[in-house]
Design an enzyme around this catalytic site. Sequence first.
Site, mmCIF file in Angstrom:
data_model
loop_
_atom_site.group_PDB
_atom_site.id
_atom_site.type_symbol
_atom_site.label_atom_id
_atom_site.label_comp_id
_atom_site.label_asym_id
_atom_site.label_seq_id
_atom_site.Cartn_x
_atom_site.Cartn_y
_atom_site.Cartn_z
ATOM 1 N N CYS A 97 54.226 81.131 56.240
ATOM 2 C CA CYS A 97 54.929 81.764 55.116
ATOM 3 C C CYS A 97 54.358 81.340 53.764
ATOM 4 O O CYS A 97 54.198 82.163 52.858
ATOM 5 C CB CYS A 97 56.425 81.496 55.186
ATOM 6 S SG CYS A 97 56.878 79.757 55.327
ATOM 7 N N HIS A 149 61.579 77.958 54.507
ATOM 8 C CA HIS A 149 60.838 79.222 54.485
ATOM 9 C C HIS A 149 60.457 79.592 53.051
ATOM 10 O O HIS A 149 61.273 79.508 52.131
ATOM 11 C CB HIS A 149 61.695 80.338 55.091
ATOM 12 C CG HIS A 149 61.031 81.685 55.077
ATOM 13 N ND1 HIS A 149 59.815 81.909 55.687
ATOM 14 C CD2 HIS A 149 61.411 82.868 54.516
ATOM 15 C CE1 HIS A 149 59.478 83.183 55.514
ATOM 16 N NE2 HIS A 149 60.423 83.781 54.806
ATOM 17 N N ASP A 209 58.720 89.138 51.583
ATOM 18 C CA ASP A 209 58.990 88.128 52.602
ATOM 19 C C ASP A 209 58.169 88.446 53.841
ATOM 20 O O ASP A 209 58.291 89.530 54.409
ATOM 21 C CB ASP A 209 60.481 88.099 52.952
ATOM 22 C CG ASP A 209 60.844 86.935 53.849
ATOM 23 O OD1 ASP A 209 60.216 86.799 54.927
ATOM 24 O OD2 ASP A 209 61.740 86.161 53.501
#
Length: 265
Positions: A195, A97, A145
Amino acid sequence: GNKAVVITEDDFSRLDDGEFLNDTIIDFYLKYIQDRLQNAHPKIADSTYIFNTFFYKRLTQRINGIKGAFDNVKKWTSKVDLFSMKYVIIPIHERAHWYLAVIVNLCELGKVKSGGGGGGPRREQKPKDEARRLTWNRPVIFIFDSLKLRHNSVFRPLRDYLVAEAEDKRGITIERDQIKSKYGYAPAQPNYCDCGVYVAHYVEAFLSKPEAFLPLLVDTHNNKKTIEQQLNRLWEIEKLGSKREHMQNVILELKKEKQASGADT
């Protein structure tokens, strides 16, 4: 330029829908952002430092069973003074990620004398004003994030790094609590694979107008929904749906320019 990023066909395929972006694509696009910034907003560019995608991994890497430390990355900034920078960008990849750390106002720490804490007129500020002044002259580590995950374990190694970097490069002592931390509001990805795309977009959008972002990112006094709406406009969320295509086009255009110039491919 120095340390050019070479894109292979396999790297390029990572920009197809549903694929995960790799470190090469991220590093390439961050260098592209920095290059454009130097032309469009040289003052911002000169006060910005972008680490590559291996920095945080190297900082926290275990060597001979010992968890990574400052010595792992001590030489990375041999030619740059981080404490003259207002914006420091750190892309981070953990457990498949991507997310982003942005450190602001390190240039203010660079003004602190050994053992100092700012002091002086700052103490005369009212508490309300002091909180709002976080925007303008207090170092903050922001985490962005796109899955809204928490990364509390990230703040400590980054603070430790900055304390060691200040001692090593400037000969100044800073306290860890001089460096605040905050999860910054940013648009969320609608899937499991974007991401890296969002990290690239976060950097590009933020550096296009950082002085507009910062007051909103630290604002704890006004309506949260209103602040998020204003931030969404700054984040230009309408561009996220076509970001992969845009990144592909950037690479293809640069390839054409290179071929037209007669350079080897």
